[in-house]
Design a protein around this motif. Structure first.
Motif, PDB file in Angstrom:
ATOM      1  N   LEU A 297     -72.178  37.621  -7.354  1.00 58.57           N
ATOM      2  CA  LEU A 297     -73.524  38.096  -7.625  1.00 58.57           C
ATOM      3  C   LEU A 297     -74.273  38.359  -6.323  1.00 58.57           C
ATOM      4  O   LEU A 297     -74.050  37.688  -5.319  1.00 58.57           O
ATOM      5  CB  LEU A 297     -74.303  37.065  -8.448  1.00 58.57           C
ATOM      6  CG  LEU A 297     -73.710  36.645  -9.792  1.00 58.57           C
ATOM      7  CD1 LEU A 297     -74.652  35.685 -10.504  1.00 58.57           C
ATOM      8  CD2 LEU A 297     -73.409  37.856 -10.667  1.00 58.57           C
TER       9      LEU A 297
ATOM     10  N   THR B 200     -82.078  44.117 -17.358  1.00 56.47           N
ATOM     11  CA  THR B 200     -80.940  44.863 -16.819  1.00 56.47           C
ATOM     12  C   THR B 200     -80.097  43.979 -15.910  1.00 56.47           C
ATOM     13  O   THR B 200     -78.862  44.015 -15.948  1.00 56.47           O
ATOM     14  CB  THR B 200     -81.437  46.088 -16.034  1.00 56.47           C
ATOM     15  OG1 THR B 200     -82.231  46.903 -16.900  1.00 56.47           O
ATOM     16  CG2 THR B 200     -80.273  46.888 -15.481  1.00 56.47           C
ATOM     17  N   THR B 201     -80.775  43.164 -15.098  1.00 56.12           N
ATOM     18  CA  THR B 201     -80.044  42.255 -14.211  1.00 56.12           C
ATOM     19  C   THR B 201     -79.275  41.226 -15.015  1.00 56.12           C
ATOM     20  O   THR B 201     -78.117  40.904 -14.706  1.00 56.12           O
ATOM     21  CB  THR B 201     -81.023  41.552 -13.254  1.00 56.12           C
ATOM     22  OG1 THR B 201     -81.725  42.531 -12.489  1.00 56.12           O
ATOM     23  CG2 THR B 201     -80.279  40.630 -12.316  1.00 56.12           C
TER      24      THR B 201
ATOM     25  N   GLN C 264     -79.387  38.851  -8.573  1.00 57.07           N
ATOM     26  CA  GLN C 264     -78.684  38.325  -9.745  1.00 57.07           C
ATOM     27  C   GLN C 264     -78.585  36.801  -9.688  1.00 57.07           C
ATOM     28  O   GLN C 264     -78.737  36.116 -10.706  1.00 57.07           O
ATOM     29  CB  GLN C 264     -77.302  38.958  -9.823  1.00 57.07           C
ATOM     30  CG  GLN C 264     -77.336  40.458 -10.084  1.00 57.07           C
ATOM     31  CD  GLN C 264     -76.071  41.166  -9.672  1.00 57.07           C
ATOM     32  OE1 GLN C 264     -75.148  40.561  -9.112  1.00 57.07           O
ATOM     33  NE2 GLN C 264     -76.014  42.468  -9.929  1.00 57.07           N
TER      34      GLN C 264
ATOM     35  N   THR D 293     -76.158  42.699 -16.311  1.00 54.39           N
ATOM     36  CA  THR D 293     -75.128  42.804 -15.273  1.00 54.39           C
ATOM     37  C   THR D 293     -74.387  41.482 -15.114  1.00 54.39           C
ATOM     38  O   THR D 293     -73.150  41.453 -14.992  1.00 54.39           O
ATOM     39  CB  THR D 293     -75.763  43.213 -13.931  1.00 54.39           C
ATOM     40  OG1 THR D 293     -76.430  44.466 -14.081  1.00 54.39           O
ATOM     41  CG2 THR D 293     -74.708  43.329 -12.850  1.00 54.39           C
TER      42      THR D 293
ATOM     43  N   ARG E 124     -71.993  41.049 -17.978  1.00 52.20           N
ATOM     44  CA  ARG E 124     -70.761  41.843 -17.839  1.00 52.20           C
ATOM     45  C   ARG E 124     -69.792  41.182 -16.864  1.00 52.20           C
ATOM     46  O   ARG E 124     -68.580  41.185 -17.090  1.00 52.20           O
ATOM     47  CB  ARG E 124     -71.112  43.254 -17.380  1.00 52.20           C
ATOM     48  CG  ARG E 124     -71.751  44.122 -18.454  1.00 52.20           C
ATOM     49  CD  ARG E 124     -71.763  45.586 -18.050  1.00 52.20           C
ATOM     50  NE  ARG E 124     -72.585  45.821 -16.868  1.00 52.20           N
ATOM     51  CZ  ARG E 124     -73.886  46.092 -16.912  1.00 52.20           C
ATOM     52  NH1 ARG E 124     -74.516  46.147 -18.073  1.00 52.20           N
ATOM     53  NH2 ARG E 124     -74.555  46.325 -15.797  1.00 52.20           N
ATOM     54  N   LYS E 125     -70.320  40.603 -15.807  1.00 51.77           N
ATOM     55  CA  LYS E 125     -69.441  39.918 -14.849  1.00 51.77           C
ATOM     56  C   LYS E 125     -68.830  38.662 -15.454  1.00 51.77           C
ATOM     57  O   LYS E 125     -67.719  38.262 -15.108  1.00 51.77           O
ATOM     58  CB  LYS E 125     -70.212  39.603 -13.572  1.00 51.77           C
ATOM     59  CG  LYS E 125     -70.595  40.854 -12.790  1.00 51.77           C
ATOM     60  CD  LYS E 125     -71.059  40.534 -11.379  1.00 51.77           C
ATOM     61  CE  LYS E 125     -71.316  41.820 -10.601  1.00 51.77           C
ATOM     62  NZ  LYS E 125     -71.594  41.574  -9.175  1.00 51.77           N
TER      63      LYS E 125
END
Length: 487
Positions: free
Chosen positions: A125, A177-178, A129, A181, A184-185
């Motif tokens: 990250l 949005t962060t 993040q 992300t 998804r990781k």
């Protein structure tokens, strides 16, 4: 193992690593195929014979042979005879561990124990993040929600995404949005097997510090041949383990022998592309953990793989052969040779390049804590078996393990996900039917109630909306590190 320490090999005399200096850490370095794994094996068994428990990662599977009695071949017998050393074949008491639960007992940590810094490192990250992850941690912490496994993490992340504005007003900007992300990781980490790391029963450090009935330390071998394909997961797990030892063990100063020796193979993976905050944490742990009676030994190809701030704390050094064909390799060779106390009998840099398989330059700390003069050393043959063991032999060792049955079955107690799910269900319950009340006399309007919601209430409502629109889809997966200790 002689009375004065762990026997490493023979130069013009027997070279020993003193037990009362073994917590000053060490380094085993050398190019591929020069004998580092065998050196690791004899050190591990030497510490075990001295009553010191050992933890080591087995990257290639070869270290598993420490659990079986050795079968010396002609070459090993000739080497032992040249050293004037008898070979007494013996196995070390061994416990096998495996993050995936296939080649050893499962090893787990809770999300809270791992922490946001390490999980951010694991997920690669960026600063923004990582900041959002810390916010989610704090919110869950203040609500008293246990973060044990990936379900708990994803529940908290889902709340953060759906209530970003409210959280942002309290903790600072939180972007949905962060959060997406990060989620998804987490899916990528899960695909790499990261979900196996998180949950209960969590590893008890006391199970890494066992001795058998004869007083020998158990050698805990972590199967890492599959784990190493996810280098961030591998490095983060071992760093977490070192950090836990540092935090939980009491101060003991400089004991007569270590309480535990920790071998970190493929150590360059810990430092590759590591952010400054993480490097500072590693440096701190290495510097201070020796006073807890723990020795940390890094195994890597080149000393240049280790930051100088850490390398300077490694007092016991075993350097196998290095090759210097490229400018980068030549710089590594100079760094390796300059780190030794020079011996006037030979040039250190030339000697490193001329070493054969099973030979090394050795410098250890003496009784005053000063490094000995570097010596060309023939590494002694191991008493246990060289090379990997067969699956049926591994099964036999696991069947006799002192931790058999303690970790083999996962446990899923009530934690953040279950608590928040329960709150969501209560919000969904319809109000009981009641008779219409008689009209009340008109009175002045009461002060308006606050619309502010706690994390639990807001999450419950948002979870209902999510569940209503995503039936059949698994939404509770991921990883979250916590700043709270295991409860």
């Amino acid at each position: 193992m002689a009375d004065d320490g762990v026997l490493i090999g023979f130069s013009d005399h027997f070279e020993h690593l003193r037990l009362d200096r073994a917590n000053r850490h060490g380094l085993v370095a050398g190019a591929t195929g020069t004998g580092k794994t065998v050196t690791l094996q004899i050190l591990a068994q030497g510490f075990s014979d001295a009553g010191v428990p050992v933890f080591a990662a087995d990257v290639k599977g070869d270290l598993s042979g420490v659990s079986m009695t050795g079968q010396p071949n002609d070459k090993m017998l000739a080497r032992a005879q040249a050293m004037g050393l008898p070979i007494n074949p013996a196995a070390a008491p061994t416990i096998f561990w495996d993050l995936f639960g296939e080649q050893g007992h499962p090893v787990r940590a809770t999300v809270s124990e791992m922490g946001p810094l390490l999980i951010a490192r694991m997920l690669e990250l960026n600063d923004v993040q990582e900041g959002v992850l810390s916010v989610v941690f704090r919110a869950a912490d203040e609500e008293g929600l246990l973060l044990l496994d990936l379900k708990d993490l994803q529940a908290a992340l889902s709340y953060a995404a759906q209530n970003a504005k409210a959280l942002g007003a309290r903790y600072g900007n939180v972007s949905a949005t962060t959060v997406a992300t990060v989620q998804r990781k987490l899916l990528v980490l899960e695909d790499q097997g990261g979900a196996n790391l998180f949950g209960e029963p969590a590893l008890a450090l006391s199970d890494l510090m066992r001795t058998d009935g004869s007083g020998r330390g158990y050698v805990s071998v972590l199967a890492a041949d599959r784990l190493i394909t996810s280098p961030r997961l591998y490095a983060t797990f071992l760093l977490w383990l070192m950090s836990e030892l540092f935090e939980e063990l009491p101060e003991v100063g400089d004991p007569e022998k270590p309480r535990l020796v920790f071998f970190f193979d493929e150590a360059h993976l810990l430092f590759r592309d590591a952010p400054r905050a993480l490097l500072e944490k590693v440096e701190q742990v290495v510097r201070l953990i020796r006073s807890k009676g723990v020795g940390v030994y890094f195994i890597t190809q080149n000393p240049a793989d280790i930051p100088e701030t850490v390398l300077g704390q490694l007092g016991n050094r075993i350097q196998h052969a290095l090759r210097a064909y490229t400018p980068l390799e030549q710089r590594g060779l100079r760094a390796a040779s300059d780190s030794f106390r020079a011996n006037p009998a030979f040039d250190t840099a030339d000697a490193i390049q001329a070493l054969g398989v099973g030979e090394a330059l050795v410098s250890v700390l003496d009784e005053r804590g000063a490094p000995t003069m570097v010596a060309k050393t023939m590494i002694r043959p191991p008493a246990s078996r060289m090379g990997p063991i067969a699956p049926d032999e591994r099964a036999q060792v696991m069947a006799a393990s002192p931790v058999r049955g303690l970790y083999d079955q996962p446990r899923d107690r009530e934690s953040a996900f279950e608590i928040l799910q329960g709150r969501a269900a209560k919000v969904a319950e319809p109000a009981p039917a009641a008779m219409a009340p008689a009209p009340a006399p008109r009175v002045a309007a009461a002060p308006r109630a606050s619309n502010r919601q706690g994390m639990g209430e807001a999450f419950a409502k948002s979870m209902l909306r999510t569940i209503g629109s995503t039936v059949g889809r698994e939404i509770i997966r991921g990883v979250l590190g916590g700043m709270r200790r295991r409860r």
